[in-house]
Design a protein around this motif. Structure first.
Motif, PDB file in Angstrom:
ATOM      1  N   SER A  64       0.860  -1.169   0.000  1.00 57.80           N
ATOM      2  CA  SER A  64       0.000   0.000   0.000  1.00 57.80           C
ATOM      3  C   SER A  64       0.904   1.228   0.000  1.00 57.80           C
ATOM      4  O   SER A  64       1.686   1.423   0.938  1.00 57.80           O
ATOM      5  CB  SER A  64      -0.887  -0.026   1.247  1.00 57.80           C
ATOM      6  N   GLN A  65       0.823   2.002  -1.073  1.00 58.51           N
ATOM      7  CA  GLN A  65       1.693   3.162  -1.238  1.00 58.51           C
ATOM      8  C   GLN A  65       1.631   4.063  -0.009  1.00 58.51           C
ATOM      9  O   GLN A  65       0.552   4.464   0.423  1.00 58.51           O
ATOM     10  CB  GLN A  65       1.260   3.948  -2.484  1.00 58.51           C
ATOM     11  N   GLY A  66       2.775   4.358   0.574  1.00 59.14           N
ATOM     12  CA  GLY A  66       2.859   5.247   1.725  1.00 59.14           C
ATOM     13  C   GLY A  66       2.537   4.590   3.057  1.00 59.14           C
ATOM     14  O   GLY A  66       2.711   5.201   4.102  1.00 59.14           O
ATOM     15  N   THR A  67       2.059   3.341   3.047  1.00 62.46           N
ATOM     16  CA  THR A  67       1.692   2.655   4.284  1.00 62.46           C
ATOM     17  C   THR A  67       2.628   1.499   4.592  1.00 62.46           C
ATOM     18  O   THR A  67       3.004   1.285   5.734  1.00 62.46           O
ATOM     19  CB  THR A  67       0.246   2.124   4.197  1.00 62.46           C
ATOM     20  N   GLY A  68       2.989   0.731   3.568  1.00 64.47           N
ATOM     21  CA  GLY A  68       3.911  -0.380   3.773  1.00 64.47           C
ATOM     22  C   GLY A  68       3.511  -1.619   3.005  1.00 64.47           C
ATOM     23  O   GLY A  68       2.613  -1.599   2.166  1.00 64.47           O
ATOM     24  N   THR A  69       4.186  -2.697   3.335  1.00 63.37           N
ATOM     25  CA  THR A  69       3.946  -3.991   2.696  1.00 63.37           C
ATOM     26  C   THR A  69       3.372  -4.929   3.745  1.00 63.37           C
ATOM     27  O   THR A  69       3.875  -5.005   4.868  1.00 63.37           O
ATOM     28  CB  THR A  69       5.266  -4.542   2.118  1.00 63.37           C
ATOM     29  N   PHE A  70       2.317  -5.654   3.359  1.00 66.93           N
ATOM     30  CA  PHE A  70       1.570  -6.477   4.302  1.00 66.93           C
ATOM     31  C   PHE A  70       1.362  -7.882   3.762  1.00 66.93           C
ATOM     32  O   PHE A  70       1.299  -8.092   2.557  1.00 66.93           O
ATOM     33  CB  PHE A  70       0.191  -5.851   4.574  1.00 66.93           C
ATOM     34  N   VAL A  71       1.209  -8.830   4.693  1.00 69.78           N
ATOM     35  CA  VAL A  71       0.858 -10.197   4.325  1.00 69.78           C
ATOM     36  C   VAL A  71      -0.587 -10.176   3.852  1.00 69.78           C
ATOM     37  O   VAL A  71      -1.445  -9.508   4.439  1.00 69.78           O
ATOM     38  CB  VAL A  71       1.005 -11.159   5.527  1.00 69.78           C
ATOM     39  N   HIS A  72      -0.855 -10.895   2.790  1.00 71.76           N
ATOM     40  CA  HIS A  72      -2.203 -10.955   2.228  1.00 71.76           C
ATOM     41  C   HIS A  72      -3.167 -11.501   3.264  1.00 71.76           C
ATOM     42  O   HIS A  72      -2.812 -12.358   4.071  1.00 71.76           O
ATOM     43  CB  HIS A  72      -2.206 -11.855   0.988  1.00 71.76           C
ATOM     44  N   ALA A  73      -4.399 -11.032   3.264  1.00 74.24           N
ATOM     45  CA  ALA A  73      -5.389 -11.433   4.262  1.00 74.24           C
ATOM     46  C   ALA A  73      -6.068 -12.757   3.942  1.00 74.24           C
ATOM     47  O   ALA A  73      -6.725 -13.331   4.795  1.00 74.24           O
ATOM     48  CB  ALA A  73      -6.450 -10.348   4.400  1.00 74.24           C
ATOM     49  N   ASP A  74      -5.899 -13.271   2.735  1.00 76.43           N
ATOM     50  CA  ASP A  74      -6.596 -14.482   2.307  1.00 76.43           C
ATOM     51  C   ASP A  74      -5.770 -15.720   2.649  1.00 76.43           C
ATOM     52  O   ASP A  74      -4.864 -16.099   1.925  1.00 76.43           O
ATOM     53  CB  ASP A  74      -6.868 -14.418   0.804  1.00 76.43           C
ATOM     54  N   GLU A  75      -6.093 -16.366   3.765  1.00 75.92           N
ATOM     55  CA  GLU A  75      -5.335 -17.529   4.242  1.00 75.92           C
ATOM     56  C   GLU A  75      -5.352 -18.667   3.223  1.00 75.92           C
ATOM     57  O   GLU A  75      -4.344 -19.331   3.013  1.00 75.92           O
ATOM     58  CB  GLU A  75      -5.901 -18.004   5.576  1.00 75.92           C
ATOM     59  N   GLN A  76      -6.498 -18.912   2.588  1.00 77.66           N
ATOM     60  CA  GLN A  76      -6.585 -19.989   1.601  1.00 77.66           C
ATOM     61  C   GLN A  76      -5.648 -19.746   0.429  1.00 77.66           C
ATOM     62  O   GLN A  76      -5.016 -20.659  -0.068  1.00 77.66           O
ATOM     63  CB  GLN A  76      -8.019 -20.148   1.095  1.00 77.66           C
ATOM     64  N   LYS A  77      -5.545 -18.510   0.007  1.00 78.19           N
ATOM     65  CA  LYS A  77      -4.662 -18.173  -1.111  1.00 78.19           C
ATOM     66  C   LYS A  77      -3.214 -18.513  -0.752  1.00 78.19           C
ATOM     67  O   LYS A  77      -2.482 -19.062  -1.554  1.00 78.19           O
ATOM     68  CB  LYS A  77      -4.795 -16.685  -1.447  1.00 78.19           C
ATOM     69  N   ILE A  78      -2.825 -18.226   0.478  1.00 77.01           N
ATOM     70  CA  ILE A  78      -1.455 -18.495   0.923  1.00 77.01           C
ATOM     71  C   ILE A  78      -1.238 -19.996   1.077  1.00 77.01           C
ATOM     72  O   ILE A  78      -0.258 -20.544   0.589  1.00 77.01           O
ATOM     73  CB  ILE A  78      -1.155 -17.748   2.239  1.00 77.01           C
ATOM     74  N   LYS A  79      -2.152 -20.690   1.744  1.00 77.33           N
ATOM     75  CA  LYS A  79      -1.975 -22.125   1.976  1.00 77.33           C
ATOM     76  C   LYS A  79      -1.971 -22.919   0.681  1.00 77.33           C
ATOM     77  O   LYS A  79      -1.245 -23.885   0.546  1.00 77.33           O
ATOM     78  CB  LYS A  79      -3.052 -22.647   2.914  1.00 77.33           C
ATOM     79  N   ASN A  80      -2.794 -22.537  -0.287  1.00 78.19           N
ATOM     80  CA  ASN A  80      -2.849 -23.257  -1.554  1.00 78.19           C
ATOM     81  C   ASN A  80      -1.590 -23.064  -2.388  1.00 78.19           C
ATOM     82  O   ASN A  80      -1.311 -23.850  -3.271  1.00 78.19           O
ATOM     83  CB  ASN A  80      -4.072 -22.837  -2.364  1.00 78.19           C
ATOM     84  N   ARG A  81      -0.844 -22.048  -2.101  1.00 80.11           N
ATOM     85  CA  ARG A  81       0.377 -21.793  -2.855  1.00 80.11           C
ATOM     86  C   ARG A  81       1.503 -22.723  -2.425  1.00 80.11           C
ATOM     87  O   ARG A  81       2.389 -23.002  -3.190  1.00 80.11           O
ATOM     88  CB  ARG A  81       0.826 -20.345  -2.686  1.00 80.11           C
ATOM     89  N   GLY A  82       1.485 -23.175  -1.167  1.00 77.23           N
ATOM     90  CA  GLY A  82       2.524 -24.093  -0.695  1.00 77.23           C
ATOM     91  C   GLY A  82       3.910 -23.530  -0.892  1.00 77.23           C
ATOM     92  O   GLY A  82       4.220 -22.456  -0.446  1.00 77.23           O
ATOM     93  N   PHE A  83       4.742 -24.265  -1.613  1.00 78.75           N
ATOM     94  CA  PHE A  83       6.126 -23.861  -1.805  1.00 78.75           C
ATOM     95  C   PHE A  83       6.330 -23.029  -3.060  1.00 78.75           C
ATOM     96  O   PHE A  83       7.438 -22.644  -3.361  1.00 78.75           O
ATOM     97  CB  PHE A  83       7.028 -25.095  -1.871  1.00 78.75           C
ATOM     98  N   GLY A  84       5.310 -22.791  -3.831  1.00 82.62           N
ATOM     99  CA  GLY A  84       5.433 -21.946  -5.013  1.00 82.62           C
ATOM    100  C   GLY A  84       6.314 -22.556  -6.084  1.00 82.62           C
ATOM    101  O   GLY A  84       6.400 -23.766  -6.231  1.00 82.62           O
ATOM    102  N   ARG A  85       6.974 -21.713  -6.839  1.00 82.12           N
ATOM    103  CA  ARG A  85       7.741 -22.128  -8.002  1.00 82.12           C
ATOM    104  C   ARG A  85       8.976 -22.947  -7.684  1.00 82.12           C
ATOM    105  O   ARG A  85       9.449 -23.687  -8.518  1.00 82.12           O
ATOM    106  CB  ARG A  85       8.222 -20.910  -8.782  1.00 82.12           C
ATOM    107  N   PHE A  86       9.531 -22.777  -6.514  1.00 83.66           N
ATOM    108  CA  PHE A  86      10.863 -23.324  -6.270  1.00 83.66           C
ATOM    109  C   PHE A  86      10.881 -24.518  -5.329  1.00 83.66           C
ATOM    110  O   PHE A  86      11.927 -24.921  -4.867  1.00 83.66           O
ATOM    111  CB  PHE A  86      11.774 -22.218  -5.719  1.00 83.66           C
ATOM    112  N   GLY A  87       9.749 -25.108  -5.058  1.00 82.11           N
ATOM    113  CA  GLY A  87       9.743 -26.214  -4.116  1.00 82.11           C
ATOM    114  C   GLY A  87       9.019 -27.418  -4.651  1.00 82.11           C
ATOM    115  O   GLY A  87       8.644 -27.472  -5.815  1.00 82.11           O
ATOM    116  N   PRO A  88       8.823 -28.405  -3.781  1.00 81.60           N
ATOM    117  CA  PRO A  88       8.151 -29.630  -4.182  1.00 81.60           C
ATOM    118  C   PRO A  88       6.753 -29.333  -4.714  1.00 81.60           C
ATOM    119  O   PRO A  88       6.074 -28.436  -4.258  1.00 81.60           O
ATOM    120  CB  PRO A  88       8.060 -30.438  -2.885  1.00 81.60           C
ATOM    121  N   GLY A  89       6.336 -30.081  -5.686  1.00 80.37           N
ATOM    122  CA  GLY A  89       5.000 -29.932  -6.218  1.00 80.37           C
ATOM    123  C   GLY A  89       4.852 -28.806  -7.216  1.00 80.37           C
ATOM    124  O   GLY A  89       3.743 -28.398  -7.528  1.00 80.37           O
ATOM    125  N   PHE A  90       5.959 -28.301  -7.729  1.00 85.28           N
ATOM    126  CA  PHE A  90       5.895 -27.204  -8.685  1.00 85.28           C
ATOM    127  C   PHE A  90       4.943 -27.552  -9.821  1.00 85.28           C
ATOM    128  O   PHE A  90       5.025 -28.592 -10.430  1.00 85.28           O
ATOM    129  CB  PHE A  90       7.283 -26.888  -9.234  1.00 85.28           C
TER     130      PHE A  90
END
Length: 99
Positions: A64-90
């Motif tokens: 958020s410009q002028g406020t900072g950087t924050f962890v996304h509020a959507d827990e499912q979005k984060i959990k479903n991402r797992g290890f992302g591009r560089f880990g198991p299950g790519f």
């Protein structure tokens, strides 16, 4: 650089992403500023900006410009991402089929 070494920004990104997934940075919490993160990892602000840009594109954080950087509020979005591009299950999606 050795053949199997990852660039610094990828190593930092993995550490921050794992800290988000493991709860070190709770949902909606404010992350360190680019300057603070640069000092913590002894790297340039360009490197930390790239880390934050990549994590935002992957859906883990938002800025958020002028406020900072924050962890996304959507827990499912984060959990479903797992290890992302560089880990198991790519490239695989985690899901359930109820029959």
């Amino acid at each position: 650089m050795l053949k199997d070494e990852k660039p610094l920004y990828i190593n930092i990104k993995i550490q921050i992403r794992n800290a988000i997934i493991n709860g070190k940075y709770p949902l909606e919490s404010k992350l360190p500023s680019v300057r603070e993160l640069s000092a913590e990892f002894d790297c340039s602000s360009i490197t930390t900006k790239r880390v934050y840009r990549d994590l935002a594109r992957e859906g883990y954080i938002f800025t958020s410009q002028g406020t900072g950087t924050f962890v996304h509020a959507d827990e499912q979005k984060i959990k479903n991402r797992g290890f992302g591009r560089f880990g198991p299950g790519f490239g695989r999606r985690v899901g359930r089929n109820i029959i």
